[in-house]
Motif scaffolding. Sequence first.
Motif, PDB file in Angstrom:
ATOM      1  N   GLN A 190     -33.189  -2.748   7.911  1.00 16.75           N
ATOM      2  CA  GLN A 190     -33.434  -1.478   8.610  1.00 16.75           C
ATOM      3  C   GLN A 190     -34.776  -0.867   8.193  1.00 16.75           C
ATOM      4  N   ALA A 191     -35.091  -0.940   6.908  1.00 17.96           N
ATOM      5  CA  ALA A 191     -36.339  -0.334   6.410  1.00 17.96           C
ATOM      6  C   ALA A 191     -37.554  -0.978   7.067  1.00 17.96           C
ATOM      7  N   PHE A 192     -37.515  -2.291   7.276  1.00 22.96           N
ATOM      8  CA  PHE A 192     -38.689  -3.008   7.798  1.00 22.96           C
ATOM      9  C   PHE A 192     -38.666  -3.182   9.315  1.00 22.96           C
ATOM     10  N   PRO A 201     -39.671  -6.721  -2.272  1.00 22.29           N
ATOM     11  CA  PRO A 201     -40.213  -5.631  -1.464  1.00 22.29           C
ATOM     12  C   PRO A 201     -39.732  -4.271  -1.980  1.00 22.29           C
ATOM     13  N   LEU A 202     -40.268  -3.214  -1.360  1.00 24.52           N
ATOM     14  CA  LEU A 202     -39.813  -1.827  -1.603  1.00 24.52           C
ATOM     15  C   LEU A 202     -39.296  -1.310  -0.265  1.00 24.52           C
ATOM     16  N   SER A 203     -38.082  -0.795  -0.263  1.00 24.01           N
ATOM     17  CA  SER A 203     -37.439  -0.415   0.998  1.00 24.01           C
ATOM     18  C   SER A 203     -36.720   0.922   0.866  1.00 24.01           C
ATOM     19  N   VAL A 204     -36.968   1.800   1.812  1.00 26.00           N
ATOM     20  CA  VAL A 204     -36.207   3.062   1.891  1.00 26.00           C
ATOM     21  C   VAL A 204     -35.696   3.192   3.326  1.00 26.00           C
ATOM     22  N   LEU A 205     -34.447   3.557   3.472  1.00 29.60           N
ATOM     23  CA  LEU A 205     -33.880   3.722   4.818  1.00 29.60           C
ATOM     24  C   LEU A 205     -34.738   4.692   5.619  1.00 29.60           C
ATOM     25  N   VAL A 217     -48.979  -6.174  -6.033  1.00 34.22           N
ATOM     26  CA  VAL A 217     -48.260  -5.893  -4.792  1.00 34.22           C
ATOM     27  C   VAL A 217     -49.168  -6.211  -3.615  1.00 34.22           C
ATOM     28  N   LEU A 218     -48.566  -6.707  -2.554  1.00 35.34           N
ATOM     29  CA  LEU A 218     -49.262  -6.853  -1.287  1.00 35.34           C
ATOM     30  C   LEU A 218     -48.730  -5.686  -0.462  1.00 35.34           C
ATOM     31  N   GLY A 219     -49.508  -4.609  -0.372  1.00 36.75           N
ATOM     32  CA  GLY A 219     -48.905  -3.413   0.205  1.00 36.75           C
ATOM     33  C   GLY A 219     -49.899  -2.442   0.798  1.00 36.75           C
ATOM     34  N   HIS A 220     -49.356  -1.304   1.228  1.00 37.97           N
ATOM     35  CA  HIS A 220     -50.152  -0.313   1.940  1.00 37.97           C
ATOM     36  C   HIS A 220     -51.239   0.286   1.032  1.00 37.97           C
ATOM     37  N   ALA A 221     -52.474   0.214   1.527  1.00 37.35           N
ATOM     38  CA  ALA A 221     -53.619   0.681   0.741  1.00 37.35           C
ATOM     39  C   ALA A 221     -53.588   2.188   0.517  1.00 37.35           C
ATOM     40  N   ASN A 222     -52.841   2.925   1.362  1.00 30.12           N
ATOM     41  CA  ASN A 222     -52.789   4.384   1.197  1.00 30.12           C
ATOM     42  C   ASN A 222     -51.600   4.830   0.350  1.00 30.12           C
ATOM     43  N   TYR A 223     -50.702   3.916   0.051  1.00 28.87           N
ATOM     44  CA  TYR A 223     -49.482   4.314  -0.664  1.00 28.87           C
ATOM     45  C   TYR A 223     -49.559   3.989  -2.156  1.00 28.87           C
ATOM     46  N   TYR A 224     -49.914   2.758  -2.487  1.00 31.94           N
ATOM     47  CA  TYR A 224     -49.769   2.301  -3.871  1.00 31.94           C
ATOM     48  C   TYR A 224     -50.801   2.851  -4.865  1.00 31.94           C
ATOM     49  N   PRO A 225     -52.012   3.224  -4.446  1.00 30.81           N
ATOM     50  CA  PRO A 225     -52.965   3.756  -5.443  1.00 30.81           C
ATOM     51  C   PRO A 225     -52.421   4.965  -6.221  1.00 30.81           C
ATOM     52  N   ARG A 226     -51.515   5.730  -5.637  1.00 31.32           N
ATOM     53  CA  ARG A 226     -50.962   6.894  -6.358  1.00 31.32           C
ATOM     54  C   ARG A 226     -50.181   6.470  -7.607  1.00 31.32           C
ATOM     55  N   PHE A 227     -49.793   5.193  -7.671  1.00 30.99           N
ATOM     56  CA  PHE A 227     -49.063   4.691  -8.846  1.00 30.99           C
ATOM     57  C   PHE A 227     -49.984   3.901  -9.785  1.00 30.99           C
ATOM     58  N   GLN A 263     -36.913   8.379   4.416  1.00 33.61           N
ATOM     59  CA  GLN A 263     -38.297   8.199   3.972  1.00 33.61           C
ATOM     60  C   GLN A 263     -39.009   9.544   3.843  1.00 33.61           C
ATOM     61  N   LYS A 264     -40.108   9.523   3.077  1.00 33.16           N
ATOM     62  CA  LYS A 264     -40.952  10.708   2.837  1.00 33.16           C
ATOM     63  C   LYS A 264     -40.205  11.831   2.122  1.00 33.16           C
ATOM     64  N   GLN A 265     -39.236  11.449   1.295  1.00 33.98           N
ATOM     65  CA  GLN A 265     -38.510  12.434   0.481  1.00 33.98           C
ATOM     66  C   GLN A 265     -38.648  12.101  -1.001  1.00 33.98           C
ATOM     67  N   GLY A 266     -39.562  11.211  -1.316  1.00 38.69           N
ATOM     68  CA  GLY A 266     -39.805  10.908  -2.726  1.00 38.69           C
ATOM     69  C   GLY A 266     -38.984   9.767  -3.298  1.00 38.69           C
ATOM     70  N   ILE A 267     -38.165   9.121  -2.479  1.00 37.39           N
ATOM     71  CA  ILE A 267     -37.289   8.061  -3.014  1.00 37.39           C
ATOM     72  C   ILE A 267     -38.110   6.826  -3.403  1.00 37.39           C
ATOM     73  N   GLY A 268     -39.066   6.455  -2.539  1.00 43.63           N
ATOM     74  CA  GLY A 268     -39.933   5.323  -2.874  1.00 43.63           C
ATOM     75  C   GLY A 268     -40.686   5.584  -4.166  1.00 43.63           C
ATOM     76  N   THR A 269     -41.208   6.781  -4.302  1.00 42.88           N
ATOM     77  CA  THR A 269     -41.941   7.155  -5.517  1.00 42.88           C
ATOM     78  C   THR A 269     -41.042   7.050  -6.749  1.00 42.88           C
ATOM     79  N   THR A 298     -39.272  -1.483  11.940  1.00 36.39           N
ATOM     80  CA  THR A 298     -40.381  -1.029  12.783  1.00 36.39           C
ATOM     81  C   THR A 298     -41.748  -1.188  12.104  1.00 36.39           C
ATOM     82  N   VAL A 299     -41.783  -1.977  11.038  1.00 39.90           N
ATOM     83  CA  VAL A 299     -43.072  -2.179  10.336  1.00 39.90           C
ATOM     84  C   VAL A 299     -43.831  -3.315  11.029  1.00 39.90           C
ATOM     85  N   PRO A 300     -44.993  -3.018  11.605  1.00 38.33           N
ATOM     86  CA  PRO A 300     -45.686  -4.032  12.408  1.00 38.33           C
ATOM     87  C   PRO A 300     -46.082  -5.288  11.622  1.00 38.33           C
TER      88      PRO A 300
HETATM   89  C1  LIG Z   1     -43.219   2.583   2.124  1.00 45.34           C
HETATM   90  C2  LIG Z   1     -41.911   3.265   1.712  1.00 45.34           C
HETATM   91  C3  LIG Z   1     -41.191   2.385   0.700  1.00 45.34           C
HETATM   92  C4  LIG Z   1     -42.246   4.612   1.077  1.00 45.34           C
HETATM   93  O1  LIG Z   1     -41.059   5.209   0.622  1.00 45.34           O
HETATM   94  P1  LIG Z   1     -40.825   6.767   0.814  1.00 45.34           P
HETATM   95  O2  LIG Z   1     -39.590   7.121   0.072  1.00 45.34           O
HETATM   96  O3  LIG Z   1     -40.874   7.074   2.256  1.00 45.34           O
HETATM   97  O4  LIG Z   1     -42.131   7.336   0.101  1.00 45.34           O
HETATM   98  P2  LIG Z   1     -42.276   8.673  -0.743  1.00 45.34           P
HETATM   99  O5  LIG Z   1     -41.434   9.736  -0.158  1.00 45.34           O
HETATM  100  O6  LIG Z   1     -42.123   8.370  -2.171  1.00 45.34           O
HETATM  101  O7  LIG Z   1     -43.792   8.973  -0.499  1.00 45.34           O
HETATM  102  C5  LIG Z   1     -44.163   9.542   0.715  1.00 45.34           C
HETATM  103  C6  LIG Z   1     -45.623   9.334   0.891  1.00 45.34           C
HETATM  104  O8  LIG Z   1     -45.847   7.959   1.193  1.00 45.34           O
HETATM  105  C7  LIG Z   1     -46.562   7.874   2.391  1.00 45.34           C
HETATM  106  N1  LIG Z   1     -46.148   6.672   3.070  1.00 45.34           N
HETATM  107  C8  LIG Z   1     -44.922   6.324   3.438  1.00 45.34           C
HETATM  108  N2  LIG Z   1     -44.975   5.143   4.093  1.00 45.34           N
HETATM  109  C9  LIG Z   1     -46.269   4.772   4.107  1.00 45.34           C
HETATM  110  C10 LIG Z   1     -46.969   3.686   4.631  1.00 45.34           C
HETATM  111  N3  LIG Z   1     -46.345   2.722   5.323  1.00 45.34           N
HETATM  112  N4  LIG Z   1     -48.306   3.609   4.449  1.00 45.34           N
HETATM  113  C11 LIG Z   1     -48.943   4.564   3.779  1.00 45.34           C
HETATM  114  N5  LIG Z   1     -48.344   5.653   3.274  1.00 45.34           N
HETATM  115  C12 LIG Z   1     -47.014   5.740   3.442  1.00 45.34           C
HETATM  116  C13 LIG Z   1     -46.199   9.112   3.149  1.00 45.34           C
HETATM  117  O9  LIG Z   1     -47.180   9.403   4.107  1.00 45.34           O
HETATM  118  C14 LIG Z   1     -46.172  10.148   2.045  1.00 45.34           C
HETATM  119  O10 LIG Z   1     -47.501  10.522   1.716  1.00 45.34           O
HETATM  120  P3  LIG Z   1     -47.822  11.964   1.046  1.00 45.34           P
HETATM  121  O11 LIG Z   1     -47.090  11.997  -0.263  1.00 45.34           O
HETATM  122  O12 LIG Z   1     -49.292  11.915   0.873  1.00 45.34           O
HETATM  123  O13 LIG Z   1     -47.304  12.945   2.023  1.00 45.34           O
HETATM  124  C15 LIG Z   1     -40.988   3.510   2.916  1.00 45.34           C
HETATM  125  O14 LIG Z   1     -41.708   4.258   3.876  1.00 45.34           O
HETATM  126  C16 LIG Z   1     -40.463   2.233   3.574  1.00 45.34           C
HETATM  127  O15 LIG Z   1     -39.414   1.732   3.202  1.00 45.34           O
HETATM  128  N6  LIG Z   1     -41.185   1.737   4.579  1.00 45.34           N
HETATM  129  C17 LIG Z   1     -40.782   0.568   5.326  1.00 45.34           C
HETATM  130  C18 LIG Z   1     -40.842  -0.683   4.468  1.00 45.34           C
HETATM  131  C19 LIG Z   1     -42.209  -0.860   3.832  1.00 45.34           C
HETATM  132  O16 LIG Z   1     -43.240  -0.782   4.493  1.00 45.34           O
HETATM  133  N7  LIG Z   1     -42.193  -1.135   2.505  1.00 45.34           N
HETATM  134  C20 LIG Z   1     -43.391  -1.292   1.717  1.00 45.34           C
HETATM  135  C21 LIG Z   1     -43.823  -2.694   1.766  1.00 45.34           C
HETATM  136  S1  LIG Z   1     -45.239  -2.933   0.767  1.00 45.34           S
END
Ligand SMILES: CC(C)(COP(=O)(O)OP(=O)(O)OC[C@H]1O[C@@H](n2cnc3c(N)ncnc32)[C@H](O)[C@@H]1OP(=O)(O)O)[C@@H](O)C(=O)NCCC(=O)NCCS
Length: 183
Positions: A25-27, A92-96, A126-136, A100-106, A29-31
């Motif tokens: 379910q998490a993936f 992988p990292l997956s959130v329903l 990680v092979l992952g989103h360039a805008n997400y992982y740098p915060r960690f 999403q966007k409630q801090g669970i991934g973080t 709609t991920v292109p």
């Molecule tokens: C990516 C994912 C794990 C993030 O989990 P989350 O619980 O939604 O993330 P958090 O609530 O901790 O963080 C939210 C932040 O991440 C950003 N974010 C979420 N998904 C993102 C994505 N695909 N690309 C970039 N940034 C993303 C949000 O914009 C938000 O940014 P902000 O803090 O600047 O507002 C989740 O969106 C997911 O399961 N996505 C589908 C599967 C996936 O793509 N997994 C990662 C594979 S590398």
Amino acid sequence: MDRPGYRIRQVQPTDYAKLDVLIEQAFRTVPESDHQEQLLVRRIRDSEGWIPELSLVAELPGGKLLGHILLSEIHIVLPGGAAKLPALALAPLSVLPAYQKQGIGTALVCKAHARAGAAGFKLVVVLGHANYYPRFGYQRASAWDLSFPFAAPDECCLIAQLQEGALHQARGGTVRYPSVFFE
Ligand SMILES: CC(C)(COP(=O)(O)OP(=O)(O)OC[C@H]1O[C@@H](n2cnc3c(N)ncnc32)[C@H](O)[C@@H]1OP(=O)(O)O)[C@@H](O)C(=O)NCCC(=O)NCCS
């Protein structure tokens, strides 16, 4: 720290069926997804790189699983090929979607990193989103002359150190994922 309403704990075998559904379910709609991540997780669980303590879920009190993270063991071959450094792959990292966007991934990444650091691991790729992982703390692997075995955009091939100085030790190396990642 865990957010109110859910807790993060180690995966148990009784979670496996629920995890297949959650990851799919998490993936969905991920292109960039091949929509096979749940099968990758199963293969990793059956492989040598599987570390049960580094496979975590976020769970609501009633037992509903909201998110999952998996760190497994890989290695980095150092320049010259004679030595290799143990490392971890976050995949992988997956959130329903509805959670999403409630801090669970973080929370999952932070807890997994803390456990991995306490277990003595120094590097995570990680092979992952360039805008997400740098915060960690993830940086482009290419900035450390590290090569990845995937035909992926440079900005998505990322590495973080869990211990000061670890990236310097890895400089110029080649990231080697086990064969389960390519099946
Ligand atoms: C990516 C994912 C794990 C993030 O989990 P989350 O619980 O939604 O993330 P958090 O609530 O901790 O963080 C939210 C932040 O991440 C950003 N974010 C979420 N998904 C993102 C994505 N695909 N690309 C970039 N940034 C993303 C949000 O914009 C938000 O940014 P902000 O803090 O600047 O507002 C989740 O969106 C997911 O399961 N996505 C589908 C599967 C996936 O793509 N997994 C990662 C594979 S590398």
